[in-house]
Design an enzyme around this catalytic site. Structure first.
Site, mmCIF file in Angstrom:
data_model
loop_
_atom_site.group_PDB
_atom_site.id
_atom_site.type_symbol
_atom_site.label_atom_id
_atom_site.label_comp_id
_atom_site.label_asym_id
_atom_site.label_seq_id
_atom_site.Cartn_x
_atom_site.Cartn_y
_atom_site.Cartn_z
ATOM 1 N N LYS A 1 0.799 -1.490 -0.092
ATOM 2 C CA LYS A 1 0.036 -0.050 0.064
ATOM 3 C C LYS A 1 0.864 1.227 0.064
ATOM 4 O O LYS A 1 0.540 2.316 -0.558
ATOM 5 C CB LYS A 1 -0.790 0.008 1.326
ATOM 6 C CG LYS A 1 -2.118 -1.031 1.122
ATOM 7 C CD LYS A 1 -3.129 -0.606 1.930
ATOM 8 C CE LYS A 1 -4.401 -1.603 1.808
ATOM 9 N NZ LYS A 1 -5.566 -1.082 2.791
ATOM 10 N N LYS B 1 -8.140 -7.612 -10.073
ATOM 11 C CA LYS B 1 -9.279 -7.954 -9.282
ATOM 12 C C LYS B 1 -10.430 -6.721 -9.280
ATOM 13 O O LYS B 1 -9.829 -5.660 -9.387
ATOM 14 C CB LYS B 1 -9.081 -8.396 -7.876
ATOM 15 C CG LYS B 1 -8.583 -7.512 -6.797
ATOM 16 C CD LYS B 1 -8.717 -7.935 -5.589
ATOM 17 C CE LYS B 1 -8.748 -6.864 -4.569
ATOM 18 N NZ LYS B 1 -9.073 -7.240 -3.064
ATOM 19 N N LYS C 1 -12.532 -0.821 -6.324
ATOM 20 C CA LYS C 1 -13.069 0.370 -6.214
ATOM 21 C C LYS C 1 -12.518 1.445 -6.501
ATOM 22 O O LYS C 1 -12.866 2.517 -7.059
ATOM 23 C CB LYS C 1 -13.707 0.688 -4.720
ATOM 24 C CG LYS C 1 -12.873 1.130 -3.658
ATOM 25 C CD LYS C 1 -12.125 0.113 -2.895
ATOM 26 C CE LYS C 1 -11.131 0.448 -2.056
ATOM 27 N NZ LYS C 1 -10.532 -0.584 -1.048
HETATM 28 P P1 AMP Z 1 -11.335 -3.780 0.034
HETATM 29 O O1 AMP Z 1 -11.991 -2.711 0.371
HETATM 30 O O2 AMP Z 1 -10.897 -3.839 -1.302
HETATM 31 O O3 AMP Z 1 -10.104 -4.199 1.203
HETATM 32 O O4 AMP Z 1 -12.252 -5.240 0.226
HETATM 33 C C1 AMP Z 1 -12.782 -5.758 1.467
HETATM 34 C C2 AMP Z 1 -13.204 -7.004 1.367
HETATM 35 O O5 AMP Z 1 -13.910 -7.539 0.321
HETATM 36 C C3 AMP Z 1 -11.887 -8.019 1.584
HETATM 37 O O6 AMP Z 1 -12.390 -8.998 2.458
HETATM 38 C C4 AMP Z 1 -11.755 -8.711 0.283
HETATM 39 O O7 AMP Z 1 -11.321 -9.969 0.186
HETATM 40 C C5 AMP Z 1 -13.258 -8.283 -0.378
HETATM 41 N N1 AMP Z 1 -12.927 -8.138 -1.826
HETATM 42 C C6 AMP Z 1 -12.661 -6.955 -2.404
HETATM 43 N N2 AMP Z 1 -12.460 -7.132 -3.755
HETATM 44 C C7 AMP Z 1 -13.070 -8.518 -4.109
HETATM 45 C C8 AMP Z 1 -12.920 -8.909 -5.223
HETATM 46 N N3 AMP Z 1 -12.660 -8.439 -6.503
HETATM 47 N N4 AMP Z 1 -13.511 -10.193 -5.186
HETATM 48 C C9 AMP Z 1 -13.542 -10.924 -4.248
HETATM 49 N N5 AMP Z 1 -13.755 -10.227 -2.958
HETATM 50 C C10 AMP Z 1 -13.174 -9.057 -2.631
#
Ligand code: AMP
Length: 337
Positions: A119, A207, A210
């Site tokens: 990060k 992946k 957002k």
């Molecule tokens: P983040 O806000 O990106 O840290 O994501 C929060 C949660 O959502 C984490 O537990 C990730 O495992 C899940 N997550 C985020 N992006 C994905 C994705 N593209 N596919 C599956 N799970 C996701």
């Protein structure tokens, strides 16, 4: 005897997308269905973790409340006696314990955290908050003596650090903290949960995330169903001309198959097809149906009940966390024995 604790959180610093729903929200709801009665489930919004990387602060509070509503719309049972939902910052012991744990955590340990390295590489200036993220997470875990903290591979290192800090302090001060399970058991536990990785529709090599600038490849849970269907129809595929599940050669098609399956579709009828159109069309319809249904469930969430449940959970968790904090304050010499 009190039940063992499973702890899980979802940050509220963004609009959630289909990847978050399938990879985090649904697994939380499944976790509750599977383990309530057997375990205590602590489901929290780590709002203090939200701005370890820069965010729009004017949206955070609403975003937090909105995400809690999404949990319920996704099927979280508010009546379950073993589930506690809370906002991290509403339990001040999280912050206080973090300050104490900081003095029992080494710079070297924190510098080795993969998530910090990854990060911080993406930013011009890196906050001390980001560096300290794992210590706050250790407080999240240790305050409740959580046994299992199902997280993705990028965070298992943090759970292991929480355990190391707890062992270190137990060695110094006696039996202070209940330990989270070691890494191997954590991984085995997390594996029992279905954890999907949904990819970006426009660039299926990465992946769904957002922070994608255009938002073209991301289906946000707040997108209009028609808009989302259009995003599916313009998803990037390949020129191999045969529907197959192969992440290496056909990441776009594999992603569409995953989404279809995860939303309850049966992909068998598409495998081997030489046309991609029917698959895309079917996924678009599924996504549209899903969003229509999910958005309608959001409007039906009983906000009064949610707020009441939140407040009573926060009261209970303030008691639990406060008791752990007092134990720590006593042994480190901040309170009379
Ligand atoms: P983040 O806000 O990106 O840290 O994501 C929060 C949660 O959502 C984490 O537990 C990730 O495992 C899940 N997550 C985020 N992006 C994905 C994705 N593209 N596919 C599956 N799970 C996701």
């Amino acid at each position: 005897m009190s039940k063992k604790v499973i702890l899980t959180g979802l940050r509220a610093n963004n609009d959630l997308h289909l990847g978050n729903y399938l990879g985090a929200l649904l697994p939380m709801v499944e976790l509750q269905k599977k383990y309530a009665g057997q375990y205590q489930i602590n489901l929290f919004v780590p709002d203090l973790h939200s701005f370890t990387t820069p965010i729009d602060h004017s949206k955070l509070y609403e975003q937090t409340m909105h995400n809690l509503k999404l949990f319920v719309a996704a099927g979280l049972d508010l009546d379950d006696q073993d589930t506690f939902i809370y906002r991290q910052s509403y339990i001040p012991a999280h912050s206080e314990l973090t300050v104490i744990l900081n003095s029992f955590t080494y710079m070297g340990e924190l510098s080795r955290m993969t998530q910090f390295k990854e990060k911080s590489e993406k930013q011009d200036s890196v906050s001390a908050g980001l560096f300290d993220y794992p210590v706050l997470m250790a407080a999240d875990i240790l305050l409740y003596g959580a046994k299992y903290v199902p997280v993705g591979a990028d965070q298992t290192q943090h759970v292991e650090l929480a355990r190391d800090i707890a062992i270190r302090m137990n060695n110094k001060f006696g039996d202070l903290f209940a330990l989270p399970e070691p890494e191997k058991e954590q991984i085995a536990f997390a594996h029992q949960q279905t954890r999907l990785r949904i990819r970006d529709l426009a660039d299926p090599t990465k992946k769904m995330n957002k922070s994608d600038d255009s938002g073209k490849g991301v289906i946000f849970l707040g997108d209009s169903p028609e808009e989302a269907a259009k995003k599916v129809m313009s998803a990037t595929t390949d020129s191999l001309g045969k529907v197959a599940h192969d992440y290496e050669k056909q990441p776009g098609i594999s992603n569409l198959l995953d989404i279809y399956e995860a939303l309850g579709g049966d992909t068998k009828e598409f495998i081997g097809n030489e046309q991609y159109g029917p698959l895309k069309q079917a996924v678009a319809v599924k996504v549209k149906e899903f969003l229509t249904h999910f958005q309608s469930r959001q409007t039906k969430v009983d906000q009064v009940k949610l707020t009441a449940q939140l407040e009573s959970s926060e009261k209970a968790m303030n008691n639990t966390a406060g008791a752990t904090l007092l134990k720590v304050q006593k042994v480190v010499g901040l309170r009379a024995k």
